[in-house]
Design an enzyme around this catalytic site. Structure first.
Site, PDB file in Angstrom:
ATOM      1  N   GLU A  14      78.945  17.303  68.663  1.00 48.96           N
ATOM      2  CA  GLU A  14      77.517  17.279  68.723  1.00 48.96           C
ATOM      3  C   GLU A  14      76.744  18.579  69.077  1.00 48.96           C
ATOM      4  O   GLU A  14      75.788  19.140  68.636  1.00 48.96           O
ATOM      5  CB  GLU A  14      77.167  15.978  69.360  1.00 48.96           C
ATOM      6  N   CYS A  18      70.799  12.796  50.185  1.00 46.74           N
ATOM      7  CA  CYS A  18      69.175  13.058  50.452  1.00 46.74           C
ATOM      8  C   CYS A  18      68.939  14.452  51.044  1.00 46.74           C
ATOM      9  O   CYS A  18      68.411  14.488  52.233  1.00 46.74           O
ATOM     10  CB  CYS A  18      68.766  12.019  51.203  1.00 46.74           C
ATOM     11  N   CYS A  23      69.514  12.568  43.652  1.00 43.91           N
ATOM     12  CA  CYS A  23      68.848  10.918  43.680  1.00 43.91           C
ATOM     13  C   CYS A  23      69.741  10.420  42.637  1.00 43.91           C
ATOM     14  O   CYS A  23      69.713   9.135  42.733  1.00 43.91           O
ATOM     15  CB  CYS A  23      67.409  10.954  43.133  1.00 43.91           C
ATOM     16  N   CYS A  40      63.702   3.338  46.857  1.00 42.20           N
ATOM     17  CA  CYS A  40      63.272   4.504  47.529  1.00 42.20           C
ATOM     18  C   CYS A  40      61.716   4.521  47.440  1.00 42.20           C
ATOM     19  O   CYS A  40      61.104   4.729  46.476  1.00 42.20           O
ATOM     20  CB  CYS A  40      63.892   5.716  47.283  1.00 42.20           C
TER      21      CYS A  40
END
Length: 297
Positions: free
Chosen positions: A43, A199, A206, A215
């Site tokens: 992270e 996305c 898409c 969506c």
DNA sequence: GAGCCGTGGGG
DNA sequence: TCCCCAAGGCT
């Protein structure tokens, strides 16, 4: 829209989770036996640095410092050196400081408590939630740029999220969270992965999206972004570039470096000195007697 | 809260 | 080529 964003969100859980089950990337910090330290290291490295560039540095790092105490036992300069060219080297310093705090306050084990995580150097709202969720299976809204983009499109119906994170983003993510902690943790990583792989910011895929039929952005006709212009970040000629060059010299050197070597990095003295002073002030560089410098000990 | 903090790859 | 932007945090 006829549906509220919240009822829509719950309708997205199953398709997104199914999509993730099939399409999740295999990443070392996602292995079942990776552990919280692996999640934490990843992270930190992934804060503003793409996965592809993190992977090699991550492998070296974890082999060398498999536990927080291993890193804490070394001088901070070694963390800066191993950070290599990931960028934003203050993250290396913060990760080192966080490892020391973990040893001193938590017996050498990454804490599972969200507040304890948040108190660690370099751990902000996002990273604390990410570690608690990914490493410990807790229920937290994990709101990064991927999640903000997915929710902006799927739930709010706009092409791009706001430039900087807002309280509204956080509230929406909390409201969209599945109630069961294990499912919520899965949902958190799945929405991030969807943003990273499908996305995407520039050209969303898409046709490959599991929720394209629901969506809000697509249902609204895929309206273009109409918010304030995003400020392009300049780099050439900035102090950041100078700092990068100076630090690259110090990382490559095994010991103290004469200032003359640093002076060769950048022609303009005023800016060069300002950058060097900044690195010293940040604790990334340590000045020595006789006009020499090194990574911090 | 706006600005600052690295680096490199893909479209 | 050039520009956008990539799992943020801190002051």
């Amino acid at each position: 829209m006829s549906d509220s964003p919240l009822s829509l969100a719950s309708a997205l859980h199953a398709p997104v989770l199914q999509w993730y089950a099939v399409n999740a990337r295999t990443l070392p910090w996602r292995e079942p036996d990776a552990g919280a330290w692996a999640v934490m290291v990843s992270e930190f490295m992934l804060q503003q640095t793409p996965v592809a560039r993190v992977l090699p540095a991550y492998e070296v790092w974890m082999r060398r410092w498999p536990k927080p105490g291993d890193l804490a036992a070394e001088p901070p300069g070694e963390a800066v050196r191993a950070w290599d060219r990931l960028g934003y080297p203050r993250r290396a310093l913060r990760l080192h400081a966080a490892a020391k705090a973990i040893v001193e306050l938590h017996g050498g084990e990454v804490p599972s408590d969200h507040a304890a995580l948040l108190a660690l150097p370099g751990v902000g709202t996002y990273t604390a939630a990410a570690i608690a969720s990914f490493a410990f299976g807790q229920r937290h809204a994990v709101v990064d740029t991927n999640v903000r983009r997915v929710f902006a499109r799927a739930l709010t119906g706009v092409a791009q999220p706001t430039i900087s994170p807002t309280a509204a983003d956080q509230r929406l993510a909390v409201a969209a969270l599945p109630s069961d902690p294990t499912v919520a943790a899965r949902w958190a990583v799945a929405t991030m992965e969807l943003g990273a792989l499908v996305c995407t910011a520039r050209v969303p895929r898409c046709t490959q999206c599991p929720i394209s039929t629901q969506c809000a952005w697509i249902l609204a006709g895929s309206p273009p972004y109409d918010g304030p212009p995003r400020k392009g970040q300049t780099y050439e000629g900035t102090d950041r570039q100078v700092r990068g060059r100076l630090l690259a010299v110090l990382r490559a050197a095994t010991g103290p470096v004469p200032k003359k070597s640093l002076d060769a990095c950048w022609p303009e003295e005023i800016q060069r000195e300002r950058a060097l002073d900044g690195l010293v002030a940040d604790g990334l560089v340590e000045p020595l007697p006789r006009n020499r410098y090194q990574l911090p000990h």
